[in-house]
Enzyme design. Structure first.
Site, mmCIF file in Angstrom:
data_model
loop_
_atom_site.group_PDB
_atom_site.id
_atom_site.type_symbol
_atom_site.label_atom_id
_atom_site.label_comp_id
_atom_site.label_asym_id
_atom_site.label_seq_id
_atom_site.Cartn_x
_atom_site.Cartn_y
_atom_site.Cartn_z
ATOM 1 N N VAL A 224 -25.806 41.976 19.759
ATOM 2 C CA VAL A 224 -24.583 41.697 19.878
ATOM 3 C C VAL A 224 -23.870 41.354 18.826
ATOM 4 O O VAL A 224 -24.239 40.702 17.922
ATOM 5 C CB VAL A 224 -24.522 40.440 20.968
ATOM 6 C CG1 VAL A 224 -25.099 38.998 20.387
ATOM 7 C CG2 VAL A 224 -22.943 40.051 21.556
ATOM 8 N N HIS A 225 -22.854 42.180 18.610
ATOM 9 C CA HIS A 225 -22.075 42.030 17.376
ATOM 10 C C HIS A 225 -20.578 42.306 17.400
ATOM 11 O O HIS A 225 -19.775 42.278 16.421
ATOM 12 C CB HIS A 225 -22.641 42.971 16.298
ATOM 13 C CG HIS A 225 -22.453 44.254 16.499
ATOM 14 N ND1 HIS A 225 -23.333 45.253 17.079
ATOM 15 C CD2 HIS A 225 -21.333 45.156 15.851
ATOM 16 C CE1 HIS A 225 -22.798 46.260 17.088
ATOM 17 N NE2 HIS A 225 -21.762 46.436 16.455
#
Ligand code: UD1
Ligand code: UDP
Length: 398
Positions: A224-225
């Site tokens: 997740v980014h």
């Protein structure tokens, strides 16, 4: 002697006013751009009729976000690294344009190639087009229709100022036609798929599962980014809540530097570390990433590239977003959009695990809309043909 001959050949061609070669500059700066450009770089750098200049903006700079991929994928060192690093969108993009202008004035390529949708893509395209250098966009036409995403803004701008648009899928090509872009559209396939096929034999040999003490099909892989996910405290808290409810599963979580920074700033790192079923690790290399995706029970991600790789590797994917530019993966039932809502995340993980064999069968039987694994080769051939033509006449105009 060898050097002298090469030098005089080039000048001879220039003096006599024709070029049987084309000078191409590829501009990149981030992890996914290095990966999706690997075979393009390989073909461009080894083509005798191409003079190739590789420019790295320096947007990503940690070893595990950049150099590791040059090493793993046998890529030549960039001719320039502009060392731009992080910063606000304006500052980062402006610094890139400023430094790219210097490089492009010195090198004067016949065309500039920009892959993907990052600020490096936007800066590369803007710097080039303003100097009258034709731009070729790789991965053109991808759309999430979500203008809160900086990537959607970048893609749209770049597609409309490019002379050559390399669409990875039919859907992407159609998006470009619907928007009446001025450049020429070529539906070539997805260069990321080519790279995956080429490096798949090494994935089979990876020891990452043993190193992390993981069983095949015995864990969830999480990345997740996205800015709109991790820059918001509430959303990160939701993710942690979902993870804590998934305590019956092992979760492998290579943490992107943006996410690490936010977790630290929001004081959430201790909470994450408390979850003993979550293996919090540094970003991994490409081969390791593919091995972890391939052998996962389910992939949880907001990454563009990881959604596609899960599909190609036959692993069910749950996307931590409300939309995706890779809608094809959703249409065939390989990918589910759940946003960052903890209840939806947990329920969907459980549902997918219950229906795992049926979903895996659907993925296996689904047609692959991302081409035949030769997109990079095709892209370079087109660049050479168009480049040669344009360098004999006037520069290719939009
Ligand atoms: C960028 C791209 C995004 C892409 C992602 C791939 C834009 C607008 N975003 O997001 O589209 O999906 O890369 O991973 O271009 N940082 C480090 N070390 C690094 C790289 C970054 O510490 O090697 C830090 C930066 O200093 C910054 C933060 O991480 O504070 C975000 O980096 P940035 O490149 O601005 O955006 P990404 O979130 O990486
Ligand atoms: N990836 C990697 N190491 C990691 C996480 C991802 O090598 O720790 C790879 C992944 O396999 C894919 C690419 O990075 O090839 C995706 O990049 P990212 O998620 O950073 O960006 P996006 O695709 O969302 O733009």
């Amino acid at each position: 002697m060898g050097n002298y001959r090469k030098y005089s050949d080039v000048n001879f061609k220039k003096i006599y006013g024709y070029k049987s070669y084309v000078k191409v500059s590829l501009i990149l700066g981030t992890r996914p751009q290095i990966i999706k450009s690997a075979l393009l770089i390989h073909y461009l750098a080894h083509s005798p009729d191409v003079e190739f200049v590789l420019v790295h903006t320096g947007q990503h700079y940690d070893y595990e976000m950049s150099s590791i991929f040059f090493k793993e994928l046998n890529l030549p060192e960039p001719n320039y690294n502009l060392g731009v690093g992080g910063g606000s969108h304006g500052l980062q993009t402006a610094m890139m344009i400023l430094r790219l202008e210097e490089v492009l004035s010195k090198e004067r390529p016949d065309m500039v190639v920009v892959p993907g949708d990052t600020n490096s893509t936007l800066a590369g395209a803007l710097a080039a087009v303003k100097m009258g250098i034709p731009v070729a966009h790789v991965e053109a036409g991808a759309r999430s229709y979500d203008m809160r995403m900086p990537e959607e803004v970048n893609r749209r701008v770049v597609d409309h100022i490019s002379s050559i648009l390399f669409a990875p899928t039919r859907n992407c090509a159609e998006n470009l036609r619907k928007e009446s872009v001025l450049g020429r559209i070529f539906e070539v396939g997805d260069t990321m798929y080519d790279v995956l096929l080429r490096w798949l034999p090494q994935v089979e040999k990876s020891s990452i599962l043993d190193e992390l003490g993981l069983e095949r099909n015995g864990y969830i892989f999480l990345t997740v980014h996205r800015q709109e996910n991790v820059d918001e405290y509430e959303r990160l808290v939701n993710l942690l809540k979902a993870l804590s409810e998934l305590r019956d599963f092992t979760v492998v979580f290579p943490v992107h530097p943006r996410t690490r920074k936010r977790l630290e700033e929001f004081g959430l790192m201790p909470k994450l570390r408390e979850l003993s079923h979550v293996k919090v690790i540094d970003p991994v290399g490409y081969i390791e990433s593919l091995a972890l995706i391939k052998n996962a029970k389910v992939v949880l991600t907001d990454s563009g590239g990881v959604q596609k790789e899960a599909f190609w590797l036959g692993t069910p994917c749950i996307t931590l977003r409300e939309d995706t530019e890779w809608i094809e993966t959703v249409e065939v039932g390989a990918n589910r959009l759940v946003g960052m809502d903890s209840v939806r995340i947990v329920a969907t993980v459980k549902e997918i695990i219950e229906r795992e064999s049926e979903i895996r069968k659907r993925i296996k039987e689904a047609p692959n809309p991302f081409g035949d694994g030769r997109a990079s080769e095709r892209t370079v051939e087109i660049l050479k043909q168009i480049g040669e033509r344009s360098s004999r006449s006037t520069a290719l105009s939009v």
